[in-house]
Design an enzyme around this catalytic site. Structure first.
Site, PDB file in Angstrom:
ATOM      1  N   GLY A  94      17.837   8.695  27.943  1.00  0.00           N
ATOM      2  CA  GLY A  94      17.236   9.001  26.650  1.00  0.00           C
ATOM      3  C   GLY A  94      16.186  10.091  26.732  1.00  0.00           C
ATOM      4  N   HIS A 106      24.801  16.494  20.657  1.00  0.00           N
ATOM      5  CA  HIS A 106      24.795  15.149  21.226  1.00  0.00           C
ATOM      6  C   HIS A 106      25.794  14.308  20.425  1.00  0.00           C
ATOM      7  CE1 HIS A 106      22.305  11.290  22.270  1.00  0.00           C
ATOM      8  NE2 HIS A 106      23.599  11.124  22.397  1.00  0.00           N
ATOM      9  N   GLU A 109      27.660   8.448  25.757  1.00  0.00           N
ATOM     10  CA  GLU A 109      27.011   9.671  25.264  1.00  0.00           C
ATOM     11  C   GLU A 109      27.595  10.890  25.962  1.00  0.00           C
ATOM     12  OE1 GLU A 109      22.837   9.806  25.864  1.00  0.00           O
ATOM     13  OE2 GLU A 109      22.413   8.115  24.549  1.00  0.00           O
ATOM     14  N   ASN A 164      25.240   3.682  27.083  1.00  0.00           N
ATOM     15  CA  ASN A 164      24.290   2.693  26.572  1.00  0.00           C
ATOM     16  C   ASN A 164      25.001   1.358  26.426  1.00  0.00           C
ATOM     17  OD1 ASN A 164      22.356   4.744  26.330  1.00  0.00           O
ATOM     18  ND2 ASN A 164      23.188   5.319  24.348  1.00  0.00           N
ATOM     19  N   ARG A 215      24.359  -1.420  24.768  1.00  0.00           N
ATOM     20  CA  ARG A 215      23.800  -2.223  23.674  1.00  0.00           C
ATOM     21  C   ARG A 215      24.416  -1.780  22.351  1.00  0.00           C
ATOM     22  NH1 ARG A 215      20.240   2.112  24.662  1.00  0.00           N
ATOM     23  NH2 ARG A 215      20.149   3.459  22.837  1.00  0.00           N
ATOM     24  N   VAL A 245      21.031   1.700  17.035  1.00  0.00           N
ATOM     25  CA  VAL A 245      20.428   1.807  15.700  1.00  0.00           C
ATOM     26  C   VAL A 245      21.459   2.327  14.703  1.00  0.00           C
ATOM     27  CG1 VAL A 245      18.669   2.998  14.330  1.00  0.00           C
ATOM     28  CG2 VAL A 245      18.115   2.233  16.656  1.00  0.00           C
ATOM     29  N   ARG A 288      17.053   7.732   8.860  1.00  0.00           N
ATOM     30  CA  ARG A 288      16.073   6.745   9.321  1.00  0.00           C
ATOM     31  C   ARG A 288      14.792   6.902   8.509  1.00  0.00           C
ATOM     32  NH1 ARG A 288      16.400   5.961  15.852  1.00  0.00           N
ATOM     33  NH2 ARG A 288      18.673   6.163  16.062  1.00  0.00           N
TER      34      ARG A 288
HETATM   35  C1  MV4 Z   1      20.910  17.607  29.030  1.00  0.00           C
HETATM   36  C2  MV4 Z   1      20.758  18.717  28.182  1.00  0.00           C
HETATM   37  C3  MV4 Z   1      21.311  19.907  28.603  1.00  0.00           C
HETATM   38  N1  MV4 Z   1      21.962  19.994  29.782  1.00  0.00           N
HETATM   39  N2  MV4 Z   1      21.573  17.743  30.201  1.00  0.00           N
HETATM   40  C4  MV4 Z   1      18.312  14.495  26.444  1.00  0.00           C
HETATM   41  C5  MV4 Z   1      18.545  13.026  26.346  1.00  0.00           C
HETATM   42  C6  MV4 Z   1      19.163  12.615  27.631  1.00  0.00           C
HETATM   43  N3  MV4 Z   1      20.173  11.606  27.424  1.00  0.00           N
HETATM   44  C7  MV4 Z   1      19.719  13.889  28.185  1.00  0.00           C
HETATM   45  N4  MV4 Z   1      19.278  14.977  27.358  1.00  0.00           N
HETATM   46  C8  MV4 Z   1      19.741  16.235  27.570  1.00  0.00           C
HETATM   47  N5  MV4 Z   1      20.431  16.409  28.715  1.00  0.00           N
HETATM   48  C9  MV4 Z   1      22.063  18.912  30.562  1.00  0.00           C
HETATM   49  N6  MV4 Z   1      22.701  19.026  31.731  1.00  0.00           N
HETATM   50  C10 MV4 Z   1      20.063  18.564  26.996  1.00  0.00           C
HETATM   51  C11 MV4 Z   1      19.524  17.333  26.682  1.00  0.00           C
HETATM   52  C12 MV4 Z   1      18.750  17.287  25.478  1.00  0.00           C
HETATM   53  C13 MV4 Z   1      19.152  16.566  24.371  1.00  0.00           C
HETATM   54  C14 MV4 Z   1      20.304  15.821  24.373  1.00  0.00           C
HETATM   55  C15 MV4 Z   1      20.704  15.122  23.276  1.00  0.00           C
HETATM   56  C16 MV4 Z   1      19.937  15.164  22.120  1.00  0.00           C
HETATM   57  C17 MV4 Z   1      18.762  15.886  22.096  1.00  0.00           C
HETATM   58  C18 MV4 Z   1      18.357  16.596  23.205  1.00  0.00           C
HETATM   59  C19 MV4 Z   1      17.189  17.339  23.146  1.00  0.00           C
HETATM   60  C20 MV4 Z   1      16.796  18.019  24.248  1.00  0.00           C
HETATM   61  C21 MV4 Z   1      17.558  17.998  25.411  1.00  0.00           C
END
Ligand code: MV4
Length: 453
Positions: free
Chosen positions: A163, A207, A274, A289, A291, A294, A337
């Site tokens: 997260g 995402h 995810e 995840n 669970r 939300v 939300r």
């Molecule tokens: C990343 C990424 C870019 N490249 N991994 C944020 C939550 C966590 N689960 C992993 N995240 C990210 N991983 C790589 N290799 C960018 C994010 C990220 C992000 C991911 C989903 C939703 C919002 C975000 C905001 C900033 C960075």
């Protein structure tokens, strides 16, 4: 299953009570001293105070929760989201007390909670993953060699994180060495585990997460994807089902990958895989995840499934009873939300008394909340106190319906995220479905938000 204890608070506790009531299952709510007036406390068949306001002493107090379950004859515990929902130890203690933990097994929670191990497991199962280290990084030498190999920029992530916690970006060798050491000491302090792994940075990704259900007999199915890119500081604000960026072919591909990975770990009950989706349409596993989430209602509205009832049914040992081909989406759903905070560049929490509450309704509108007019939102917990969900035959209708519902919604006494949602529903990039995880922070920096009239 005849009596379920709900080890949670707020809207999700009420959501679970509602599912149980329709299934003719008795409910035991637990509540902290700060939650005596919450609807989850009032609407359960029985309510047990488990401690003071501080979460650590109440909603995270496994001992008091188990004592309440045993004393009041529960045969199962639903953990909701957050709190003890992803604690392998709690799931194990439930087992030891002959209480059904409504979720996956303790072993599955433990495996998938270790993000480096989860990634290696999914890669071995044939799920596409972000290029990077195979498991945890052993030392600085391996770190630098690996980074040269995959190419900068790179991300360092904590194995025990998830997260967004314990994540660091590095654009070159010097940044990487610094990031490696700060990430390790942060992870050590936060999780008691300093293991980190390395990944290539995916620039401006979306995402996207896939909803899964598995039964105790090895069958796993998916319910398409949710779009979760509209977040700030890893707090989601708006979610959708389906994603405007995912067509039928990509949905089938991502769904197949998610089912493949979940089947490989013999996954049971509800879970979410995810993914990051890049601009070219390639997707990569990020984490799983274990669970209910939300944002599960948007999936429910589009797929016509009650995911909480399914969780309960599956935890009782029933088989899924349907195949992937039987699962069909219809229309589009959006969730806003509603938080007790003004969403701005610098948000500020705003707990307090709800002086006026008028809830929207009508065709395709759903309101999930534990609050009512005259209720005081305590300052101790997450600021989210309601979810407004709108369904439409297509994305445009869902947005128009959300606008209409937000217009009806009246809350006085506290500041809320409603003005933010109204402005977003008017935004042309949002309407066009053109956004990534970078969008919201930038949008907030550029947009003046005025309070609702
Ligand atoms: C990343 C990424 C870019 N490249 N991994 C944020 C939550 C966590 N689960 C992993 N995240 C990210 N991983 C790589 N290799 C960018 C994010 C990220 C992000 C991911 C989903 C939703 C919002 C975000 C905001 C900033 C960075």
């Amino acid at each position: 299953m005849r009596r379920v204890l709900i080890a949670n608070r707020g809207e999700i506790a009420l959501r679970i009570i509602r599912a149980c009531r329709e299934l003719n299952i008795e409910t035991i709510a637990v509540y902290s001293e700060a939650d005596q007036d919450s609807l989850h406390t009032k609407l359960a068949d029985k309510a047990v105070c488990i401690g003071p306001a501080t979460s650590r002493l109440s909603y995270l107090n496994a001992q008091n929760i188990l004592a309440a379950a045993v004393a009041h004859g529960a045969d199962a515990i639903h953990p909701g989201y957050g709190y003890l929902s992803e604690s392998a130890m709690f799931a194990e203690i439930c087992d030891a007390h002959n209480l059904i933990f409504i979720g996956p097994s303790a072993e599955q929670i433990e495996l998938l909670g270790d993000k480096a191990r989860a990634k290696a497991t999914m890669q071995a199962a044939g799920v596409p993953v972000v290029p990077g280290s195979k498991g945890a990084i052993q030392d600085e030498k391996e770190l630098l060699a690996m980074a040269e190999d995959i190419g900068y920029p790179v991300m360092i992530k904590a194995s025990a994180g998830g997260g967004g916690k314990g994540m660091r970006l590095a654009r070159d060798r010097d940044e990487l060495i610094k990031a490696y050491h700060t990430a390790r000491s942060e992870a050590s302090a936060a999780f008691g585990n300093d293991e980190v792994y390395l990944e290539k940075l995916i620039e401006s990704p979306r995402h996207i997460e896939v909803q899964l259900l598995g039964d105790n007999f090895g069958q796993v199915v998916h319910f398409g994807e949710r779009e979760c890119s509209l977040q700030r500081r890893h707090q989601k604000l708006i979610e959708e089902c389906p994603s405007a960026a995912v067509g039928e072919d990509l949905r089938n591909e991502m769904g197949r990958a998610a089912v493949l990975g979940a089947t490989a770990v013999n996954y049971r009950n509800a879970g979410t895989m995810e993914f990051l989706l890049d601009a070219s349409g390639k997707f990569y596993f990020m984490e799983m995840n274990t669970r209910i989430q939300v944002e599960h209602p948007v999936t429910e509205m589009v797929y016509g499934v009650d995911l909480i009832k399914e969780q309960i049914r599956l935890a009782s040992g029933e088989p899924l009873g349907y195949e992937q081909e039987d699962i069909r989406p219809s229309g589009h759903a959006i969730e806003c939300r509603i938080n007790a905070e003004a969403v701005r560049l610098k948000s500020r929490p705003s707990p307090g008394r709800i002086e006026t509450l008028l809830v929207p309704g009508g065709y395709g509108v759903r309101w999930d909340s534990h609050v009512y007019q005259g209720y005081t939102i305590p300052p101790y917990y997450d600021s989210m106190f309601a979810k407004l969900i709108a369904w439409g035959a297509d994305r445009d209708e869902a947005i128009d319906r959300m606008k209409r519902a937000l217009g009806e919604l009246t809350i006085a006494g506290i500041e809320t995220s409603i003005p933010f949602h109204q402005a977003m529903m008017e935004d042309s990039s949002f309407r066009a479905g053109r956004f990534s995880t970078d969008f919201l922070e930038q949008w907030l920096a550029e947009t003046e938000l005025s309070p609702k009239e």
